[in-house]
Design an enzyme around this catalytic site. Sequence first.
Site, PDB file in Angstrom:
ATOM      1  N   ASP A 109       6.538 -13.085  -5.004  1.00 38.91           N
ATOM      2  CA  ASP A 109       6.280 -12.162  -3.902  1.00 38.91           C
ATOM      3  C   ASP A 109       6.904 -12.799  -2.673  1.00 38.91           C
ATOM      4  OD1 ASP A 109       5.289 -10.665  -1.775  1.00 38.91           O
ATOM      5  OD2 ASP A 109       3.296 -10.441  -2.636  1.00 38.91           O
ATOM      6  N   VAL A 110       7.869 -12.120  -2.059  1.00 38.97           N
ATOM      7  CA  VAL A 110       8.594 -12.726  -0.935  1.00 38.97           C
ATOM      8  C   VAL A 110       7.703 -12.946   0.277  1.00 38.97           C
ATOM      9  CG1 VAL A 110      10.836 -11.833  -1.653  1.00 38.97           C
ATOM     10  CG2 VAL A 110       9.414 -10.469  -0.107  1.00 38.97           C
TER      11      VAL A 110
ATOM     12  N   ASN B  73      17.413  -9.536  -2.709  1.00 38.09           N
ATOM     13  CA  ASN B  73      17.476  -8.093  -2.935  1.00 38.09           C
ATOM     14  C   ASN B  73      16.141  -7.401  -2.716  1.00 38.09           C
ATOM     15  OD1 ASN B  73      18.624  -5.540  -4.280  1.00 38.09           O
ATOM     16  ND2 ASN B  73      16.929  -6.074  -5.645  1.00 38.09           N
TER      17      ASN B  73
ATOM     18  N   TYR C 222      12.969   0.563   9.430  1.00 32.43           N
ATOM     19  CA  TYR C 222      13.829   0.074   8.343  1.00 32.43           C
ATOM     20  C   TYR C 222      15.175  -0.392   8.897  1.00 32.43           C
ATOM     21  CZ  TYR C 222      16.359   0.017   3.901  1.00 32.43           C
ATOM     22  OH  TYR C 222      17.107  -0.356   2.810  1.00 32.43           O
TER      23      TYR C 222
ATOM     24  N   THR D 250      18.419   5.189  -6.979  1.00 35.31           N
ATOM     25  CA  THR D 250      17.401   4.245  -7.432  1.00 35.31           C
ATOM     26  C   THR D 250      16.028   4.854  -7.166  1.00 35.31           C
ATOM     27  OG1 THR D 250      17.121   3.096  -5.313  1.00 35.31           O
ATOM     28  CG2 THR D 250      18.930   2.359  -6.737  1.00 35.31           C
TER      29      THR D 250
END
Length: 267
Positions: free
Chosen positions: A50-51, A77, A142, A177
Amino acid sequence: MSKVVLITGGSSGIGKSMGEFLTEKGFKVYGTSRNPEKYQNSKFPILSLDVKDNVIIKQTVSEIISKENRLDVVINNAGAGITGPIEEIPEEEIKNNFDTNFFGPINVIKAVLPQMRKQHSGLIINITSIAGYMGLPYRGVYSASKGALELLTEAFRMELKDFNIEMTNVAPGDFATNIAAGRYHAPLLDDSPYKKPYGNTLKLMNEHVDSGSNPNLMAEAVYSIINTPKPKGHYKVGEFMQKFSIVLKRILPDKIYEKLLMNHYNL
């Protein structure tokens, strides 16, 4: 010797495509997911990461290094989408998005740099977004998180020159995606002054993803970068008009460019 590659968020979408492509090309690939048990049939190992958790990041990086004695390429990513009127997005969701899209890659970079410095070699590829080159309506948070990562990479590149460690950004446009399913969407409130324009923009964004490019294009681009001795600081991958929009922003007056964006989103 096969290069060892770590891809955060490697269980689906662009990350999965990159991992499978590089595995086929002979790289030793490790992907990550917060729920690796769901991906037992992956063509490459999926490890827990988990980043937003520095302890787990360090543990996972140490696990790879103990197995392989090196780490050649790291692809940041893992990321999260977020939409909504900035005024109506809860502060905790804004912070959560930056924790994933900006601070997360920083955490991973800090964890891998000691090994790369020891090797006197390494490549770090940060997956950003064409949206990071411009403030998009109802995607402002974002855009800001990805734009911040673009600038951070520019600074990092200069700081790492003495250690023979390369870093670059790859900014994708819209790809087919499941990112839309994982986004945080600020709710469409009936009493919101943004209800109609936000609703229309949200629908348009989802259509762009559904009709997006094949993620294999990103895999091919990353493979090419890995095989480039001295990568550039910025790469863009996507449809022509998406990439050309960055050029237009550089050459057009602010108000004209803003008008083009608003026309595109029917605002």
